[in-house]
Enzyme design. Structure first.
Site, mmCIF file in Angstrom:
data_model
loop_
_atom_site.group_PDB
_atom_site.id
_atom_site.type_symbol
_atom_site.label_atom_id
_atom_site.label_comp_id
_atom_site.label_asym_id
_atom_site.label_seq_id
_atom_site.Cartn_x
_atom_site.Cartn_y
_atom_site.Cartn_z
ATOM 1 N N HIS A 152 -8.984 0.054 -1.393
ATOM 2 C CA HIS A 152 -9.282 -1.379 -1.452
ATOM 3 C C HIS A 152 -9.792 -1.726 -2.836
ATOM 4 O O HIS A 152 -10.668 -1.032 -3.363
ATOM 5 C CB HIS A 152 -10.340 -1.722 -0.404
ATOM 6 N N HIS A 167 -10.369 -5.394 -5.696
ATOM 7 C CA HIS A 167 -10.228 -6.824 -5.972
ATOM 8 C C HIS A 167 -9.554 -6.969 -7.339
ATOM 9 O O HIS A 167 -9.954 -7.807 -8.141
ATOM 10 C CB HIS A 167 -11.598 -7.515 -6.002
ATOM 11 N N ASP A 225 11.431 -0.486 -5.875
ATOM 12 C CA ASP A 225 11.198 0.963 -5.755
ATOM 13 C C ASP A 225 9.985 1.269 -4.868
ATOM 14 O O ASP A 225 10.089 1.998 -3.884
ATOM 15 C CB ASP A 225 10.867 1.564 -7.135
ATOM 16 N N HIS A 278 -9.107 -12.675 -0.831
ATOM 17 C CA HIS A 278 -9.994 -11.518 -0.863
ATOM 18 C C HIS A 278 -9.549 -10.471 -1.898
ATOM 19 O O HIS A 278 -10.151 -10.359 -2.958
ATOM 20 C CB HIS A 278 -10.075 -10.916 0.553
ATOM 21 N N TYR A 302 11.598 10.447 -5.205
ATOM 22 C CA TYR A 302 10.205 10.694 -5.590
ATOM 23 C C TYR A 302 9.265 10.814 -4.399
ATOM 24 O O TYR A 302 8.207 11.378 -4.512
ATOM 25 C CB TYR A 302 9.712 9.569 -6.507
HETATM 26 ZN ZN LIG Z 1 -13.282 -6.527 -0.716
#
Ligand SMILES: [Zn+2]
Length: 224
Positions: free
Chosen positions: A99, A101, A124, A164, A218
């Protein structure tokens, strides 16, 4: 014994991978995290809450169950742990979650706009557009649910959670970090391209063939 040596190895891997976030300019301060599933166990390894990237060590990584409850570690787990745990619980094929930002990708999420597939690199890695997930508040299952509902059955390993930031998934934590880096890179390029005109879409047949080739050429490569 086998589980504990596996966890020790994952603590090291996850700690090392956190260094990629500031190195690739995906995070500021402590906002951003990497986790890995402990294979064969209902456990995950994740960053502790509020620890700066240069203070991260294998020893201060924490282990939780798939409900986000602390199992091993001295610090409390990242406040995003519930979202990571929900993904592992509902997507058994996922071995890593990231995660961030990161600026450009999050700018797309602030507009609630998917990143269109206008670069071969997007075809890709993402197999089409990078989708937008719902607006969701931290604190319960809603972020995790939004990620799973958007990415389940989708080729893209990245979702732009509305207003977010970015969540990415991968077969392992390294693949999820790679998707986070690539997501920010293409978000920036497509943003710049749009300053001068409308980027040209890639035809679906070409997207399909690029995706198939890349995933075969890949995708099976062992992590380096
Ligand atoms: Zn966050």
């Amino acid at each position: 014994m086998i589980v504990s040596s596996r966890i020790r190895e994952l603590r090291r891997q996850v700690a090392d991978l956190h260094a990629e976030l500031p190195r690739n300019e995906l995070v500021v301060w402590t906002a951003g995290n990497v986790s890995a599933r402990v294979p064969g166990e209902d456990l995950l390894v994740i960053k502790p809450s509020g620890v700066r990237y240069d203070e991260i060590t294998p020893e201060n990584m924490v282990v939780t169950d798939l409900d986000g409850n602390l199992v091993e570690g001295e610090l409390s787990p990242s406040s995003d742990t519930a979202a990571h745990a929900y993904v592992y619980k509902h997507m058994p094929e996922v071995g890593g979650v990231v995660h961030t930002h990161s600026t450009y990708a999050t700018a797309w999420s602030a507009r609630g706009e998917a990143i269109p597939c206008v670069l071969t690199m997007i075809a890709d890695e993402f197999g089409g557009e990078i989708p937008v997930g719902p607006f969701a508040l931290i604190g319960d299952d809603s972020i995790g649910r939004g990620i799973v509902e958007t990415l389940r059955g989708h080729r893209s390993p990245a979702v732009l959670m509305r207003n977010h930031g970015v969540f990415t998934i991968g077969r392992d934590a390294r693949a999820a970090v790679k998707a986070a880096v690539m997501c920010e890179d293409v978000a920036r390029t497509v943003h710049i391209s749009r300053q001068l005109g409308e980027p040209l879409p890639i035809g679906q047949a070409d997207v399909d063939s690029l995706y198939a080739r890349y995933q075969h050429a890949y995708g099976q490569e062992p992590a380096k």
